[in-house]
Design a protein around this motif. Structure first.
Motif, PDB file in Angstrom:
ATOM      1  N   SER B 211       0.862  -1.180   0.000  1.00 26.16           N
ATOM      2  CA  SER B 211       0.000   0.000   0.000  1.00 26.16           C
ATOM      3  C   SER B 211       0.894   1.224   0.000  1.00 26.16           C
ATOM      4  O   SER B 211       0.749   2.123   0.812  1.00 26.16           O
ATOM      5  CB  SER B 211      -0.897  -0.037   1.237  1.00 26.16           C
ATOM      6  OG  SER B 211      -1.737   1.078   1.278  1.00 26.16           O
ATOM      7  N   GLY B 212       1.867   1.237  -0.918  1.00 22.27           N
ATOM      8  CA  GLY B 212       2.801   2.364  -0.991  1.00 22.27           C
ATOM      9  C   GLY B 212       3.556   2.526   0.305  1.00 22.27           C
ATOM     10  O   GLY B 212       4.098   1.551   0.839  1.00 22.27           O
ATOM     11  N   ASN B 213       3.544   3.739   0.836  1.00 24.91           N
ATOM     12  CA  ASN B 213       4.286   3.979   2.069  1.00 24.91           C
ATOM     13  C   ASN B 213       3.569   3.399   3.284  1.00 24.91           C
ATOM     14  O   ASN B 213       4.119   3.386   4.368  1.00 24.91           O
ATOM     15  CB  ASN B 213       4.504   5.475   2.267  1.00 24.91           C
ATOM     16  CG  ASN B 213       3.184   6.212   2.328  1.00 24.91           C
ATOM     17  OD1 ASN B 213       2.374   6.135   1.411  1.00 24.91           O
ATOM     18  ND2 ASN B 213       2.955   6.911   3.416  1.00 24.91           N
ATOM     19  N   ALA B 214       2.330   2.938   3.105  1.00 26.77           N
ATOM     20  CA  ALA B 214       1.593   2.331   4.212  1.00 26.77           C
ATOM     21  C   ALA B 214       1.641   0.805   4.120  1.00 26.77           C
ATOM     22  O   ALA B 214       0.851   0.120   4.761  1.00 26.77           O
ATOM     23  CB  ALA B 214       0.153   2.817   4.222  1.00 26.77           C
ATOM     24  N   THR B 215       2.568   0.290   3.320  1.00 23.69           N
ATOM     25  CA  THR B 215       2.669  -1.160   3.149  1.00 23.69           C
ATOM     26  C   THR B 215       2.759  -1.865   4.493  1.00 23.69           C
ATOM     27  O   THR B 215       3.527  -1.467   5.357  1.00 23.69           O
ATOM     28  CB  THR B 215       3.905  -1.498   2.290  1.00 23.69           C
ATOM     29  OG1 THR B 215       3.709  -0.955   1.003  1.00 23.69           O
ATOM     30  CG2 THR B 215       4.109  -3.002   2.183  1.00 23.69           C
ATOM     31  N   GLY B 216       1.954  -2.892   4.652  1.00 24.99           N
ATOM     32  CA  GLY B 216       1.975  -3.678   5.885  1.00 24.99           C
ATOM     33  C   GLY B 216       0.683  -3.611   6.667  1.00 24.99           C
ATOM     34  O   GLY B 216       0.400  -4.494   7.464  1.00 24.99           O
ATOM     35  N   SER B 422       6.658   1.240  12.923  1.00 21.62           N
ATOM     36  CA  SER B 422       7.346  -0.037  13.093  1.00 21.62           C
ATOM     37  C   SER B 422       6.400  -1.237  12.991  1.00 21.62           C
ATOM     38  O   SER B 422       6.825  -2.311  12.584  1.00 21.62           O
ATOM     39  CB  SER B 422       8.077  -0.053  14.444  1.00 21.62           C
ATOM     40  OG  SER B 422       7.186   0.261  15.484  1.00 21.62           O
ATOM     41  N   PHE B 423       5.129  -1.048  13.335  1.00 22.27           N
ATOM     42  CA  PHE B 423       4.170  -2.162  13.213  1.00 22.27           C
ATOM     43  C   PHE B 423       4.027  -2.545  11.731  1.00 22.27           C
ATOM     44  O   PHE B 423       4.075  -3.717  11.363  1.00 22.27           O
ATOM     45  CB  PHE B 423       2.822  -1.741  13.824  1.00 22.27           C
ATOM     46  CG  PHE B 423       1.879  -2.891  14.145  1.00 22.27           C
ATOM     47  CD1 PHE B 423       2.208  -4.213  13.900  1.00 22.27           C
ATOM     48  CD2 PHE B 423       0.627  -2.623  14.718  1.00 22.27           C
ATOM     49  CE1 PHE B 423       1.326  -5.249  14.191  1.00 22.27           C
ATOM     50  CE2 PHE B 423      -0.262  -3.658  15.012  1.00 22.27           C
ATOM     51  CZ  PHE B 423       0.086  -4.970  14.739  1.00 22.27           C
ATOM     52  N   TRP B 424       3.871  -1.519  10.872  1.00 18.15           N
ATOM     53  CA  TRP B 424       3.759  -1.786   9.434  1.00 18.15           C
ATOM     54  C   TRP B 424       5.020  -2.462   8.888  1.00 18.15           C
ATOM     55  O   TRP B 424       4.934  -3.493   8.224  1.00 18.15           O
ATOM     56  CB  TRP B 424       3.544  -0.483   8.661  1.00 18.15           C
ATOM     57  CG  TRP B 424       2.169   0.117   8.789  1.00 18.15           C
ATOM     58  CD1 TRP B 424       1.068  -0.468   9.335  1.00 18.15           C
ATOM     59  CD2 TRP B 424       1.761   1.424   8.347  1.00 18.15           C
ATOM     60  NE1 TRP B 424      -0.004   0.390   9.258  1.00 18.15           N
ATOM     61  CE2 TRP B 424       0.383   1.549   8.664  1.00 18.15           C
ATOM     62  CE3 TRP B 424       2.409   2.486   7.712  1.00 18.15           C
ATOM     63  CZ2 TRP B 424      -0.344   2.701   8.369  1.00 18.15           C
ATOM     64  CZ3 TRP B 424       1.690   3.633   7.416  1.00 18.15           C
ATOM     65  CH2 TRP B 424       0.324   3.736   7.744  1.00 18.15           C
ATOM     66  N   THR B 425       6.160  -1.834   9.163  1.00 16.41           N
ATOM     67  CA  THR B 425       7.397  -2.382   8.584  1.00 16.41           C
ATOM     68  C   THR B 425       7.696  -3.751   9.189  1.00 16.41           C
ATOM     69  O   THR B 425       8.180  -4.642   8.500  1.00 16.41           O
ATOM     70  CB  THR B 425       8.585  -1.439   8.812  1.00 16.41           C
ATOM     71  OG1 THR B 425       8.593  -1.060  10.183  1.00 16.41           O
ATOM     72  CG2 THR B 425       8.502  -0.206   7.972  1.00 16.41           C
ATOM     73  N   GLY B 426       7.392  -3.902  10.485  1.00 19.47           N
ATOM     74  CA  GLY B 426       7.626  -5.188  11.137  1.00 19.47           C
ATOM     75  C   GLY B 426       6.836  -6.297  10.459  1.00 19.47           C
ATOM     76  O   GLY B 426       7.376  -7.372  10.155  1.00 19.47           O
ATOM     77  N   MET B 427       5.565  -6.050  10.208  1.00 17.12           N
ATOM     78  CA  MET B 427       4.735  -7.075   9.582  1.00 17.12           C
ATOM     79  C   MET B 427       5.215  -7.374   8.165  1.00 17.12           C
ATOM     80  O   MET B 427       5.139  -8.512   7.685  1.00 17.12           O
ATOM     81  CB  MET B 427       3.267  -6.641   9.560  1.00 17.12           C
ATOM     82  CG  MET B 427       2.602  -6.573  10.921  1.00 17.12           C
ATOM     83  SD  MET B 427       2.711  -8.108  11.864  1.00 17.12           S
ATOM     84  CE  MET B 427       1.513  -9.110  11.008  1.00 17.12           C
ATOM     85  N   THR B 428       5.712  -6.331   7.473  1.00 19.00           N
ATOM     86  CA  THR B 428       6.230  -6.550   6.121  1.00 19.00           C
ATOM     87  C   THR B 428       7.480  -7.428   6.175  1.00 19.00           C
ATOM     88  O   THR B 428       7.634  -8.362   5.385  1.00 19.00           O
ATOM     89  CB  THR B 428       6.541  -5.196   5.453  1.00 19.00           C
ATOM     90  OG1 THR B 428       5.397  -4.351   5.592  1.00 19.00           O
ATOM     91  CG2 THR B 428       6.857  -5.372   3.994  1.00 19.00           C
TER      92      THR B 428
END
Lengths: 326, 448, 312
Positions: B211-216, B422-428
């Motif tokens: 989702s672009g910069n909201a990936t995750g 970090s939640f978004w990037t962590g899940m990615t």
């Protein structure tokens, strides 16, 4: 006054625009007229020529830069002092090492490759029949917004399993050649190179345009003299063209390097900085505005200021060289 | 997107370029289709000649229905609503507030952002007006008031809502194969294995978190949904409020449970590639393989119905439909929800009136009538008959049923550095191969 | 544009160029021109490969902009040539969809762009003149400082600038947008134009000064005509940057009444997900004007007026 601030019909907007330009011209003309007298002290002339630009730059760039430097020593709310802890956090994070390495790759590869492509292309199409068309083709990417560029490259890198119809051109080529389709943006460091390719694709048009103009400015008699000496094309390129436009090359490399350090749109829209593709500018933007970590964001901006120092030093030396030759 | 676009095209034709503030004829036309009686609007008084500017994250084409839904209010009270939507809303609102250039009203899509704004800009925010608060008390489940309350003061009144706990499927595919809608997680897992066995060319699940910069974020919803079911609402609340560590053993268990599907090569990623392809598949396109039977199940919110291509029939006996994501206990049916909140930055009667209107049943009904499928609010005064699709009606039932346990999307409640960081990037990272413990520990460490 | 007079490898004192070889006849000139090219077959191959690599992705976007949404999602744009299905729906939605009138945003972009090109270039020319031809203490230091300011990201200036604009009561009009574009353009403009100016032979300036011309006269009568190609070159890029800018328009426009095309295009992507079909059409709509301007200005690049002027 009220009219100048309101924005009504298109006609009114154009009138306001006309007034703005006329106002600007009138003010500048007045300043120059008043200062352009014989026996005016030199500093007044300097002030008239330099003052308006300096004023705007101090107000719009220097002041915010100083505020940012101060913010980098403050917490996220921007009110409490935290000393060097933002710096400690930035340099302590292992993720940042990849970010720095990526930024280094970007700032080295983008200016060099774009300038090389732009220069070679400018020389190759110079004075050919198709020059205008050929130059327009390479210039086109410059005319597309960053958002547009990101879409274009989505249609190049897009991934579908090998068995499915492809929507990405690069993967379609792989499949046609009998290979499996690839996730171009997933694996470091390849993903960084693929993102760099996008920036090179955009910036080559800039390099090509400026360098082409420069090549055209090489006086004919120099070329002619070289011709009379019977040089080959390659010798002409190496010992006449390149040295003649060397200052323009330095300018182009510098400008692209600066733009590269600052660009965040490509990474931001194509990977969001995931999969180890982040660069300092993207990290700065994300931290400051998405994650509301203003202290860390400011620290990364300061890091950006520091990274530009080598470019500045290089240019200062080039300027000194040019000065000596003048 | 296609379906909503099609409808937006229709409404646009009726509203041709009126620029949102509404000009004579267009208003009459729109009014005819919305509501003609001005009686419910008398309570707001005469606001002739006033203007309210609202700033939102909802942009074209979804904004059209909102702009139209103001028409009766504008016509009856004389107020002009100036709508400004921006994809950059979440980054720009704090900038504007910091610079002193606040909009009259903003629609904030995350309670976490409401709280941050109240804390960072205490002088700019204006508490919810009495009239709006009375509407919320009367028509909304108590929990909605809680999401907009910061330190005991009420700042954010509810606007729209969506239900996240849905699994999309193709009813025809289920019927052909004799599959039943699962009632527990274990049933669902067994069904998934059954699908994998029956269809070697397909995979049971498809997913996409790009989702672009909201990936995750879609992956954070997965974890939240499972947390809510496996650990229960109380532990979920503690986890979201950081009263237990982010990497608490209950969270490790929940994420591993998500992993039995999302990180299981036998389960994903139908029609889209291997496990890693989840990370690069745009969330909006991730469910589409259901249509060609490359996958059978896709967990995504009620608003996903706008993403089906134009002409897709969303119904229990149509092309696609959704069922409630089951937990282990079929009796307890907790629901994960999302939604927007209206915040005021100007203490003027017309702004308060608009906020009250937006919390009223009149607005919810007017909005439902002009909206394409994929919109619902939690206002109990909303007549479900006005909702456009059976999924919206199902979502509405879940939202307004007093018996349902409702919990707000956890990442929307957490501080921005976690919830949008970090939640978004962590899940990615988790999807692309990092293990459960180290991902959760990384997020925990980023939360100070 | 380049060091017409300071080419290191050329023997002989540079300023004496006018006494160089005799003027060539047209035919001789053409012969020289033809040989100037790296005219080996390899050179042609390289040029063609670059041209293809650089234009195929854009072609893809162009084709995509005419394809139905479902086709874009399910098959590659190159399949279009085997099975052409053309739709105007994407352009229709871009031009007539959305909550703002297309004509309005187009007008806004033009109204923003013209002053945002003219004003910074004028200011930068004056400043570059001061740095190149006026002597004052700290000149080099100051120039390096201005040059280094290129690195300041626009984002860090948003809050301080917006605060001031708000205090002045000009938020919501075009003035903050013009002012901001001017500020952000200045460092690079000064740097580039200064470099072009340094190429002008000192002898020309000194000759004018001996004749008693003041700085203003030298600037307008001697320098400006020589700088036309440089101004055209920089002008087109400043034009492009302003035309394609999203951030400044978004932050400092902060009113639908002054929002440029790019803001509208960015919103076309929809609240959820990404509408590729609309974005591709939108990108082309936005491109038409910059490409036209490039084609129009290209004639200024063809022949170096600077070199011509030097040769007298």
């Amino acid at each position: 006054m009220e009219f100048l601030l309101s924005t009504g019909t298109p006609v009114e907007k154009f009138i306001v625009m006309g007034i703005a330009i006329l106002l600007f011209v009138a003010v500048m003309a007045l300043v120059l007229f008043l200062t352009d007298r014989p026996r005016m002290p030199q500093w007044i002339t300097v002030l008239a020529f330099l003052g308006p630009a300096a004023l705007l730059v101090v107000f719009g760039l220097v002041y915010p830069a100083i505020v940012t430097m101060i913010n980098s020593f403050q917490g996220d709310s921007g009110r409490d002092w935290v000393g060097l802890s933002n710096y400690a956090e930035v340099f302590g994070s292992p993720a940042l090492r990849v970010v720095l390495l990526n930024t280094l790759l970007w700032v080295l590869l983008v200016p060099l490759v774009s300038t090389a492509v732009g220069l070679v292309y400018a020389v190759l199409v110079d004075r050919t029949r198709f020059e205008k068309l050929a130059k327009t083709l390479v210039f086109l990417p410059m005319a597309i917004s960053m958002v547009g560029a990101s879409i274009i490259w989505k249609f190049v890198y897009d991934f579908k399993p090998t068995s499915q119809p492809q929507t990405g051109l690069a993967n379609q080529l792989l499949v046609w050649l009998g290979f499996d389709s690839q996730q171009f943006l997933l694996t470091w460091p390849w993903n960084t190179f693929f993102l760099i390719a996008v920036m090179v694709w955009i910036q080559s048009g800039f390099a090509m345009t400026i360098l082409s103009a420069s090549i055209k400015a090489i006086p004919d008699d120099i070329i002619e003299a070289a011709k009379l000496d019977g040089v080959t094309n390659w010798q002409m390129f190496r010992s006449v063209t390149v040295p003649s436009i060397r200052p323009a090359v330095v300018v182009v490399v510098t400008t692209i390097a600066m733009a590269t350090l600052k660009v965040f749109d490509i990474v931001f829209t194509m990977t969001g900085g995931n999969f180890d593709t982040s660069i300092v500018a993207n990290e700065f933007y994300t931290r400051s505005f998405v994650r509301a970590e203003t202290g860390i964001g400011a620290t990364l901006a300061v890091l950006l200021f520091v990274m530009v120092i080598p470019i500045v030093v290089y240019n200062v030396r080039q300027m000194k060289l040019a000065e000596e030759q003048r | 997107m296609a379906a909503s676009l099609g409808l937006a095209g229709v409404t646009l034709a009726a509203c041709g370029g009126s620029g949102g503030s509404g000009g004579g004829e267009d208003v009459d036309e729109a009014l005819a289709s919305v509501d003609v009686s001005c009686e419910p609007y008398e309570q707001y008084g005469d606001l002739e000649g006033t203007t309210v500017g609202i700033y939102t994250s909802i942009v074209s084409p979804e904004d059209q229905a909102f702009i139209e839904s103001f028409t009766p209010f504008e016509e009856c009270t004389g107020v002009t609503v100036e709508y400004e939507g921006s994809r950059q809303f979440e980054t720009q609102l704090p900038v504007r507030l910091e610079a002193g250039n606040a909009p009259d009203m903003a629609w904030v899509p995350q309670p976490g952002l409401v709280e941050r704004i109240v804390n960072d800009f205490p002088d700019a925010v204006v508490p919810v007006g009495e009239q709006a608060e009375a509407n919320v008390d009367e028509y909304y489940n108590e929990s909605w008031k809680g999401y907009g309350t910061v330190d005991g003061t009420y700042y954010g009144a509810p606007l729209g809502a969506n239900v996240k706990s849905f699994v999309w499927y193709a009813p025809a595919a289920f019927e052909e194969n004799g599959y039943e809608i699962p009632e527990t997680w274990d049933d669902m897992y067994a069904l998934s294995e059954q699908i994998a066995a029956d269809h070697p060319d397909a995979k049971p699940w498809c997913a996409g978190i790009e989702s672009g910069n909201a990936t995750g974020w879609p992956a954070t919803d997965w974890l939240e949904d499972v947390m809510l079911r496996a650990a229960g609402p109380e532990v979920y609340d503690q986890w979201v409020a950081h009263e237990i560590p982010f990497d608490d053993p209950t969270v490790v268990d929940a994420l591993n449970q998500v992993g039995t599907i999302l990180k299981n090569p036998d389960m994903v990623n139908g029609g889209l590639g291997g496990v890693e392809s989840i990370a690069v598949t745009p969330f909006g396109e991730a469910g589409l393989p259901i249509l060609d039977r490359s996958c059978f199940l896709h967990r995504q919110a009620s608003f996903y119905q706008a993403n089906w291509p134009e002409g897709t029939n969303v119904a229990e006996d149509g092309d696609v439909f959704a069922f409630y994501l089951p937990g282990n206990d079929p009796e307890a049916q907790p629901v994960l929800v999302g939604g927007e909140f209206t915040m005021m930055f100007a203490d003027r009667p017309e702004v308060k009136a608009l906020q009250a209107y937006l919390a009223s049943p009149e607005w919810s009904n007017a909005k439902a009538k002009v909206s394409p499928p994929g919109w619902v609010s939690a206002n109990s005064g909303l007549d479900p008959a006005n909702l456009k699709s059976p999924i919206d009606q199902l979502a509405y039932e879940l939202l307004t049923d007093e018996a349902t346990t409702i919990r707000f999307d956890g990442s929307d409640l957490m501080p921005a550095a976690i919830g949008t960081g970090s939640f978004w990037t962590g899940m990615t990272n988790w999807i692309t191969g990092e293990d459960t413990e180290s991902v959760l520990t990384m997020i925990e460490n980023s939360w100070d | 544009m380049s060091q017409a007079t300071t080419v290191p490898d050329v023997p002989g004192p540079a300023p004496t160029k006018s006494t160089g070889p005799r003027k060539l006849t047209k035919a001789e000139q053409r012969a020289v021109d033809a040989k100037t090219r790296l005219s080996s077959p390899w050179a042609s191959v390289i040029a063609i490969v670059i041209a293809i690599l650089w234009s195929v992705p854009t072609l893809g976007l162009f084709v995509t902009s005419f394809r139905p949404e479902i086709d874009i999602r399910t098959s590659g744009w190159w399949t279009f040539f085997g099975d052409p299905a053309v739709t105007w729906a994407n352009y229709d939605a871009v031009l007539y969809g959305g909550s703002t009138n297309f004509i309005d945003v187009f007008v806004n972009t033009i109204v923003i762009t013209l002053p945002a090109v003219i004003i910074p270039i004028t200011l930068a020319l004056l400043a570059a003149y001061a740095f190149a031809w006026l002597d004052f203490p700290g000149r080099n230091m100051l120039f390096v400082a201005v040059f280094a300011l290129q690195i300041v990201p626009i984002q860090i200036t948003m809050i301080p600038l917006l605060t001031q604009y708000n205090n002045w009561g000009i938020v919501g009009s075009f003035w903050p947008v013009w002012l901001s574009h001017t500020i952000f353009a200045l460092p690079l403009a000064i740097f580039l134009l200064h470099n072009f100016m340094m190429d002008i032979p000192r002898s020309l300036i000194e000759a004018a000064r001996v004749d008693g011309a003041g700085h203003v006269k030298i600037f307008f009568q001697v320098l400006l005509p020589l700088l036309v190609p440089a101004i055209a070159a920089f002008g087109i890029f400043q034009f492009l940057w302003v035309w394609n800018d999203l951030l400044v328009g978004l932050v400092f426009g902060s009113s639908p009444d002054v929002a440029p095309l790019t803001v509208r295009l960015a919103d076309l992507t929809g609240t959820r997900g990404t509408a590729w079909h609309l974005l591709s059409a939108g990108a082309f709509v936005a491109m038409v004007v910059p490409v036209t301007v490039f084609l129009l200005l290209q004639r200024y690049f063809v022949r170096g007026l600077l070199a011509g002027g030097v040769k007298g």
